[in-house]
Design an enzyme around this catalytic site. Sequence first.
Site, mmCIF file in Angstrom:
data_model
loop_
_atom_site.group_PDB
_atom_site.id
_atom_site.type_symbol
_atom_site.label_atom_id
_atom_site.label_comp_id
_atom_site.label_asym_id
_atom_site.label_seq_id
_atom_site.Cartn_x
_atom_site.Cartn_y
_atom_site.Cartn_z
ATOM 1 C CG ASP A 56 -2.013 -1.069 1.103
ATOM 2 O OD1 ASP A 56 -2.212 -1.600 -0.012
ATOM 3 O OD2 ASP A 56 -2.657 -1.368 2.129
ATOM 4 N NE ARG A 72 7.723 4.950 -4.368
ATOM 5 C CZ ARG A 72 8.298 4.733 -5.552
ATOM 6 N NH1 ARG A 72 8.803 5.746 -6.241
ATOM 7 N NH2 ARG A 72 8.392 3.515 -6.038
ATOM 8 C CG ASP A 111 -3.739 8.778 6.961
ATOM 9 O OD1 ASP A 111 -2.692 9.267 6.511
ATOM 10 O OD2 ASP A 111 -3.796 7.620 7.419
ATOM 11 C CG ASP A 169 0.414 11.253 21.910
ATOM 12 O OD1 ASP A 169 0.537 12.085 22.836
ATOM 13 O OD2 ASP A 169 0.833 10.084 22.003
ATOM 14 C CB SER A 189 -8.242 6.186 10.893
ATOM 15 O OG SER A 189 -9.487 6.315 11.550
ATOM 16 C CB SER A 219 -3.323 2.263 14.640
ATOM 17 O OG SER A 219 -2.925 1.293 13.702
#
Length: 285
Positions: free
Chosen positions: A66, A71, A138, A167, A181, A183
């Site tokens: 992915d 890239r 994201d 964080d 997202s 995680s």
Amino acid sequence: MKIKTLGLLVHPANLMGKGLVPDVARACEKAGLTLMMEPTAAAAGPVYAMEEFVREADALLVLGGDGTILRAVRYMGEQIRPVLGINIGTLGFLAECVPEALQTCVDRLAAGEFALEQRMLLHARLRDDAAIYTALNDVVVTRGSFTRVIQSDAYVDGVLAARYSGDGTVIASPTGSTAYSLSAGGPVVAPGLECFIVAPICPHTLSSRPMVISAVSQVRLLFTPRGDDGGMLLSVDGAQCRILHEVTEINIRRSERTLPFVRFGEDRFFEMLRTKLSKWGGEPQ
């Protein structure tokens, strides 16, 4: 859509991907496709500068995971091309084929036996900055090099919807719902839904929860660092963009463009979700 010229991108550090380049060249020759290669794929055939590579290719073939596909998205910029991913990475949510099916995939591409699945893109813009960042997965703002929290105020269509302290914050598309997202505790969203997710990273309050927002809404996030130290890091699709050392406002909206992925069969999103994520969790497949 008729594919005549195929552009090849390869993960620069993946030996398996580089080893497959001659196979791709033979498959394209057999199928009657013209193959163009970026510099990292220079194992056979002519190599093209990235600007010409993206401009001239009808579609992009990506050997990697992915991250390599992301890239490719950065390379394309405004010149959107269909993407066919051959997964030689780890999870491979965005890839359609495995290396063993390479010749079959190229043949079907040349014959026009495929469909295009459109994926939503996000546009992000810093206040008073002309640059527009485009994301498939994201847009993320995280704390810098010191362990100080940052405050994130999320406004939806001008109304304060949430205030996070932690964080940082992830703003994800449906495609990115299975990436950072996830995680951060965000929900899994089917790729075809028109929405995006705002998810706090390690929030310091028990009441903080991710939000799913309509794609027609305008989202504004105000980030305030706590303490004058390492600042904040803005990243788009996992690539570092810039360091932010002051109160920052970011506006997020749905892009008017979409990114087409080459698909050969039925929707396998939930099948992949079960098999791939269960694999990492040790659950039965």
